[in-house]
Design a protein around this motif. Structure first.
Motif: not given
Length: 280
Positions: A36-49
């Protein structure tokens, strides 16, 4: 028929009853929290992780320009970029554990009021989340160390690198322990949470993250090294770069302080957890 999966929940637990075995029973839930933390942190970001790698590069670049080129602070003869990277990634791991643990109660109040699970599962999941980020950044740092070593720069990894797992555990326990204490106090004093980010930033500047311990006079060096994070950062940098000095006595002191703060943080967290919902 006897059911061994029944869990009894009581608010009359002993002062030192941490019930750590229950954390293992909820390992699948902890895994879900990490996801959940990974999804919430990088959702709707262009570069993601990719931000896991980009952020330390950007902050290290800023440190190199500001503290290296402009302020001209010594790096003990080490290449500036890899010197700042060493302190940067370890401090980011420590501060990440502290910041995430410090908001455990306030950020999860709604969930805590609706369903039971061991509350320590949340800070444990944050340690794992920050640990995964660190390992990715650490791989990048090791690649830089190898590059500078092959290049013939003044970089000399040594056997102290074997202490790296211990340094990581100390960083996680110390950061999370401080965070749990702060989280427990913010249930009554909400304005304390406002000071956390300022306090962590101030703590970074009194820790040898962007400057070497060698810059401090020997007669006052002990003042710097009683900061429990300082020996961890200095040892990490010495292990991979050969920069500075290995202060084993202060590292042992830091280990003792880490154990005390980690244990005290869990005990206080355990006590506040029982009455938390009545205070919010």
């Amino acid at each position: 028929m006897q059911n061994d999966d029944i869990t009894s929940v009581s608010s009359k637990r002993g002062f030192l009853s941490l019930n750590l075995r229950e954390i293992w029973k909820y390992r699948d839930l902890i895994k879900l929290f990490v996801q959940r933390d990974f999804k919430n942190t990088y959702k709707q970001t262009v570069l993601g992780p990719l931000w896991i790698v980009i952020k330390p590069f950007l902050s290290t670049f800023v440190f190199t320009v500001v503290f290296g080129l402009i302020a001209n602070i010594s790096t003990d003869g080490m290449p500036q970029f890899v010197f700042y990277m060493a302190g940067n990634i370890l401090w980011s791991f420590f501060s990440g554990c502290l910041n995430s643990a410090s908001s455990t109660f306030i950020s999860n109040a709604r969930m805590f009021s609706k369903v039971y699970f061991p509350r320590l599962a949340v800070p444990v999941s944050k340690i794992i989340y920050n640990g995964i980020n660190f390992l990715i950044q650490f791989a990048m740092f090791v690649a830089l160390v190898v590059f500078y070593t092959i290049k013939g720069s003044n970089v000399h990894p040594n056997m102290i690198v074997l202490l790296t797992p211990i340094l990581l555990v100390m960083s996680a326990v110390l950061g999370s322990g401080c965070g749990l204490i702060i989280s427990s106090m913010t249930t009554k004093y909400r304005d304390l949470g406002v000071l956390v980010s300022f306090g962590v930033t101030l703590w970074m500047y009194i820790t040898p993250v962007v400057w070497p311990v060698s810059q401090v006079s020997e007669s006052f060096r002990w003042i710097v090294l009683i900061n429990p994070v300082a020996p961890i950062v200095e040892t990490f940098r010495y292990a991979f770069l050969g920069s500075g000095t290995f202060y084993w006595q202060y590292l042992l002191l830091s280990f003792g302080v880490t154990v005390v703060i980690g244990f005290f943080g869990m005990v206080i967290f355990n006590q506040v957890e029982k009455n938390f919902i009545d205070m919010v």
